[in-house]
Design a protein around this motif. Structure first.
Motif, mmCIF file in Angstrom:
data_model
loop_
_atom_site.group_PDB
_atom_site.id
_atom_site.type_symbol
_atom_site.label_atom_id
_atom_site.label_comp_id
_atom_site.label_asym_id
_atom_site.label_seq_id
_atom_site.Cartn_x
_atom_site.Cartn_y
_atom_site.Cartn_z
ATOM 1 N N TYR A 191 3.906 8.253 17.011
ATOM 2 C CA TYR A 191 3.330 7.789 15.759
ATOM 3 C C TYR A 191 3.407 6.244 16.079
ATOM 4 O O TYR A 191 2.730 5.134 15.993
ATOM 5 C CB TYR A 191 3.729 8.049 14.510
ATOM 6 N N SER A 192 4.779 5.925 16.201
ATOM 7 C CA SER A 192 5.233 4.243 16.422
ATOM 8 C C SER A 192 4.675 3.662 17.657
ATOM 9 O O SER A 192 4.285 2.617 17.573
ATOM 10 C CB SER A 192 6.703 4.498 16.262
ATOM 11 N N ASN A 193 4.474 4.527 18.564
ATOM 12 C CA ASN A 193 3.942 4.105 20.064
ATOM 13 C C ASN A 193 2.594 3.608 19.701
ATOM 14 O O ASN A 193 1.908 2.641 20.401
ATOM 15 C CB ASN A 193 4.287 5.096 21.259
ATOM 16 N N GLU A 194 1.690 4.432 19.091
ATOM 17 C CA GLU A 194 0.305 4.138 18.859
ATOM 18 C C GLU A 194 0.107 2.892 17.921
ATOM 19 O O GLU A 194 -0.693 2.258 18.134
ATOM 20 C CB GLU A 194 -0.114 5.465 18.245
ATOM 21 N N VAL A 195 1.065 2.658 17.049
ATOM 22 C CA VAL A 195 0.822 1.716 16.157
ATOM 23 C C VAL A 195 1.296 0.461 16.945
ATOM 24 O O VAL A 195 0.648 -0.643 16.757
ATOM 25 C CB VAL A 195 2.007 1.659 15.124
ATOM 26 N N LEU A 196 2.397 0.338 17.798
ATOM 27 C CA LEU A 196 2.783 -0.902 18.626
ATOM 28 C C LEU A 196 1.930 -1.086 19.988
ATOM 29 O O LEU A 196 2.524 -1.675 20.763
ATOM 30 C CB LEU A 196 4.149 -0.829 18.593
ATOM 31 N N ASN A 197 0.962 -0.192 20.131
ATOM 32 C CA ASN A 197 0.472 -0.019 21.590
ATOM 33 C C ASN A 197 -0.108 -1.306 21.957
ATOM 34 O O ASN A 197 -0.732 -1.986 21.221
ATOM 35 C CB ASN A 197 -0.680 1.139 21.821
ATOM 36 N N SER A 198 0.251 -1.934 23.367
ATOM 37 C CA SER A 198 -0.284 -3.157 24.005
ATOM 38 C C SER A 198 0.344 -4.433 23.408
ATOM 39 O O SER A 198 -0.226 -5.607 23.810
ATOM 40 C CB SER A 198 -1.702 -3.173 23.715
ATOM 41 N N PHE A 199 1.425 -4.347 22.490
ATOM 42 C CA PHE A 199 2.102 -5.651 22.145
ATOM 43 C C PHE A 199 3.508 -5.620 22.698
ATOM 44 O O PHE A 199 4.368 -4.881 22.426
ATOM 45 C CB PHE A 199 2.182 -5.491 20.638
ATOM 46 N N THR B 281 3.156 11.564 7.502
ATOM 47 C CA THR B 281 2.575 12.181 8.518
ATOM 48 C C THR B 281 3.544 13.624 9.250
ATOM 49 O O THR B 281 4.361 13.488 8.782
ATOM 50 C CB THR B 281 2.305 11.213 9.753
ATOM 51 N N PHE B 282 2.433 14.173 9.919
ATOM 52 C CA PHE B 282 3.210 15.508 10.376
ATOM 53 C C PHE B 282 3.371 15.180 11.954
ATOM 54 O O PHE B 282 3.884 15.922 12.754
ATOM 55 C CB PHE B 282 2.547 16.694 10.087
ATOM 56 N N LEU B 283 2.939 14.000 12.600
ATOM 57 C CA LEU B 283 2.994 13.676 14.005
ATOM 58 C C LEU B 283 4.604 13.333 14.150
ATOM 59 O O LEU B 283 5.344 12.936 13.327
ATOM 60 C CB LEU B 283 2.234 12.466 14.122
ATOM 61 N N ASP B 284 4.991 13.531 15.614
ATOM 62 C CA ASP B 284 6.120 12.973 16.019
ATOM 63 C C ASP B 284 6.455 11.654 15.645
ATOM 64 O O ASP B 284 5.390 10.604 16.070
ATOM 65 C CB ASP B 284 6.251 13.164 17.326
ATOM 66 N N GLU C 260 8.499 19.247 7.744
ATOM 67 C CA GLU C 260 8.440 18.382 8.860
ATOM 68 C C GLU C 260 7.481 17.406 8.511
ATOM 69 O O GLU C 260 7.459 16.619 9.526
ATOM 70 C CB GLU C 260 7.761 19.336 10.010
ATOM 71 N N LYS C 261 7.098 16.943 7.263
ATOM 72 C CA LYS C 261 6.403 15.943 6.937
ATOM 73 C C LYS C 261 7.262 14.624 6.818
ATOM 74 O O LYS C 261 8.579 14.896 6.362
ATOM 75 C CB LYS C 261 5.784 16.016 5.464
ATOM 76 N N ILE C 262 6.943 13.716 7.291
ATOM 77 C CA ILE C 262 7.679 12.423 7.587
ATOM 78 C C ILE C 262 6.942 11.243 6.637
ATOM 79 O O ILE C 262 5.979 10.908 6.807
ATOM 80 C CB ILE C 262 7.982 11.885 8.786
ATOM 81 N N ARG C 263 7.782 10.679 6.093
ATOM 82 C CA ARG C 263 7.389 9.266 5.062
ATOM 83 C C ARG C 263 7.801 8.296 6.036
ATOM 84 O O ARG C 263 9.135 8.025 6.454
ATOM 85 C CB ARG C 263 8.201 9.318 3.817
ATOM 86 N N LEU D 45 0.673 -1.102 -0.149
ATOM 87 C CA LEU D 45 -0.219 0.089 -0.034
ATOM 88 C C LEU D 45 0.871 1.278 -0.027
ATOM 89 O O LEU D 45 1.526 1.640 1.056
ATOM 90 C CB LEU D 45 -0.957 -0.044 1.243
ATOM 91 N N TYR D 46 0.899 1.966 -1.267
ATOM 92 C CA TYR D 46 1.776 3.222 -1.093
ATOM 93 C C TYR D 46 0.637 4.193 -1.064
ATOM 94 O O TYR D 46 -0.265 4.545 -1.679
ATOM 95 C CB TYR D 46 2.459 3.180 -2.504
ATOM 96 N N ASP D 47 1.436 5.527 -0.273
ATOM 97 C CA ASP D 47 0.517 6.500 -0.094
ATOM 98 C C ASP D 47 -0.824 6.214 0.601
ATOM 99 O O ASP D 47 -1.869 6.770 -0.028
ATOM 100 C CB ASP D 47 0.451 7.403 -1.406
ATOM 101 N N SER D 48 -0.620 5.421 1.355
ATOM 102 C CA SER D 48 -1.877 5.161 2.467
ATOM 103 C C SER D 48 -2.407 6.314 3.163
ATOM 104 O O SER D 48 -1.571 7.104 3.744
ATOM 105 C CB SER D 48 -1.480 3.775 3.078
ATOM 106 N N LYS D 49 -3.786 6.083 3.670
ATOM 107 C CA LYS D 49 -4.267 6.987 4.637
ATOM 108 C C LYS D 49 -4.518 6.231 5.817
ATOM 109 O O LYS D 49 -5.327 6.752 6.692
ATOM 110 C CB LYS D 49 -5.291 7.979 3.821
ATOM 111 N N LEU D 50 -4.013 5.153 6.049
ATOM 112 C CA LEU D 50 -4.421 4.259 7.416
ATOM 113 C C LEU D 50 -3.697 5.283 8.446
ATOM 114 O O LEU D 50 -2.500 5.545 8.401
ATOM 115 C CB LEU D 50 -3.613 3.016 7.085
ATOM 116 N N THR D 51 -4.435 5.253 9.542
ATOM 117 C CA THR D 51 -4.075 6.147 10.760
ATOM 118 C C THR D 51 -3.077 4.909 11.662
ATOM 119 O O THR D 51 -3.312 3.963 11.235
ATOM 120 C CB THR D 51 -5.198 6.527 11.432
ATOM 121 N N PRO D 52 -2.579 5.649 12.573
ATOM 122 C CA PRO D 52 -1.719 4.719 13.437
ATOM 123 C C PRO D 52 -2.719 3.583 14.285
ATOM 124 O O PRO D 52 -2.548 2.530 14.665
ATOM 125 C CB PRO D 52 -1.360 5.620 14.487
#
Length: 386
Positions: free
Chosen positions: A311-319, A304-307, A371-374, A269-276
């Motif tokens: 962002y990574s912590n939201e993705v991996l939350n509870s694992f 994303t413009f998020l930190d 500040e946009k991050i890929r 999936l390229y240029d996805s709009k999936l959220t964390p």
């Protein structure tokens, strides 16, 4: 007055006689060239080998030694030549309808992957001067490293000519289309009617304009190996895409529901709009084992413009991360001969499922605009016992 009149008459006669002489001279030169052409044709008559008059066995042996483009040319001569070409049991051949700026029918023998024959439909040369040394059709060959390409260049007169040629090639070689690039909407109906089961399909830009058009393809064309889309869609799609591998550029139109209800093994999936939160849901559903059971590899590109740490912590939350990487494969088979190489370094996280399967998560990130991050996520499923 008499002298002037006499002078004018004399000038007129000279001009008149000159015109008559010029006419007969031009006529003589034209007659001379015409006579020379007749003489030349009689002096060196054209001799062509009477191929179709050979005994049947000798004729078939001759045709068997033609290359792919020569076979196609021979089969196009007449109905009889086509029937003769079809009698020979050719080796299976890979047939692709490829597209870039121009359309191509690409032919390759699996036994000789370094050799490729291409029927190229040329749009650029709208007019070929009479004095030009080449005219349609013409041939070209080139070497690209270990590969050899032989091209038959034809004038592009529209999609109908190309579809007729594709049907002819498939019939002569008794081989299906392996890969199809759909460049305009009319080709959707054509491929559904001509060959409703195919290994690879690519949908080019500005072809799919509605959910109904996409449904028409996915519900009537069985894509067994890989489905790829390059188009910009202005709708949301919630149904699964029934193909082993899917590669979606500009994937903002593909929803989380579509991903979770699918049975895909490979997902890009390229240029996805999936959220964390969406990506976290994908990880949870995989771990529970009721969805994404066939998943082998998944890549997600997001911006994303998020930190990045947040962002990574939201993705991996509870694992929890408690699995070692012993025996993790370094490659994934995408489809056919296409192999994806995984990073050599350790993943940022591992998730284990109740059946012992492991999901290794890799993350690559870089700043692209201000500040946009890929962020590029790679999710690899593997078994520690292998």
């Amino acid at each position: 007055m008499t002298e002037e009149l006499s002078f004018l008459i004399d000038v007129f006669l000279h001009i008149f006689l000159g015109l008559i002489a010029g006419y007969f001279l031009a006529f003589s030169i034209e007659a001379l060239f015409a006579g020379w052409k007749v003489f030349k044709s009689k002096l060196k008559p054209k001799r062509r080998f009477p191929l179709l008059q050979l005994p049947r066995k000798a004729l078939l042996e001759c045709i068997e030694n033609l290359d792919v483009l020569e076979i196609i040319q021979f089969s196009l001569l007449s109905k009889r030549s086509k029937t003769i070409a079809k009698r020979i049991r050719w080796n299976p051949i890979d047939i692709r309808w490829a597209s870039g700026e121009e359309q191509q029918i690409c032919l390759k023998l699996p036994t000789d992957p370094g050799l490729e024959w291409i029927i190229h439909y040329d749009k650029k040369k709208k007019f070929i001067p009479i004095h030009c040394p080449w005219k349609y059709p013409y041939f070209g060959s080139t070497l690209l490293g270990p590969k050899s390409l032989h091209c038959l260049i034809l004038k592009d007169n529209g999609i109908e000519d190309i579809t007729q040629m594709m049907e002819h090639v498939c019939e002569v070689f008794r081989s299906p289309i392996r890969e199809m690039h759909i460049t305009e909407e009319s080709l959707i109906e054509w491929i559904i009617k001509f060959q409703p089961i195919i290994r690879h399909v690519c949908i080019r830009k500005d072809v799919i304009l509605s959910v109904e058009s996409l449904d028409r393809i996915l519900k009537n064309l069985e894509v067994t190996e890989s489905f790829r889309s390059d188009y910009h869609a202005y709708f949301q799609y919630k149904e699964p895409i029934p193909s082993r591998c899917i590669t979606i550029y500009n994937s903002h139109w593909l929803t989380l529901t579509s991903i979770l209800t699918g049975n895909n093994s490979i997902i890009f999936l390229y240029d996805s709009k999936l959220t964390p939160t969406d990506i976290n849901t994908i990880l949870k559903e995989w771990q529970m084992g009721f969805k994404l059971r066939n998943l082998e590899f998944m890549a997600i590109e997001v911006f994303t413009f998020l930190d990045i740490h947040r962002y990574s912590n939201e993705v991996l939350n509870s694992f929890p991360n408690s699995v070692e990487n012993n025996g993790r494969p370094m490659t994934v088979k995408v489809h056919d001969d296409d192999i994806w190489t995984l990073p050599e370094g350790p993943p940022v996280h591992n998730i284990i499922r109740s059946d012992g399967m492991i999901l290794s998560i890799f993350r690559h990130d870089d700043v692209i605009e201000g500040e946009k991050i890929r962020i590029f996520w790679e999710l690899q499923v593997w078994n520690q016992q292998t």
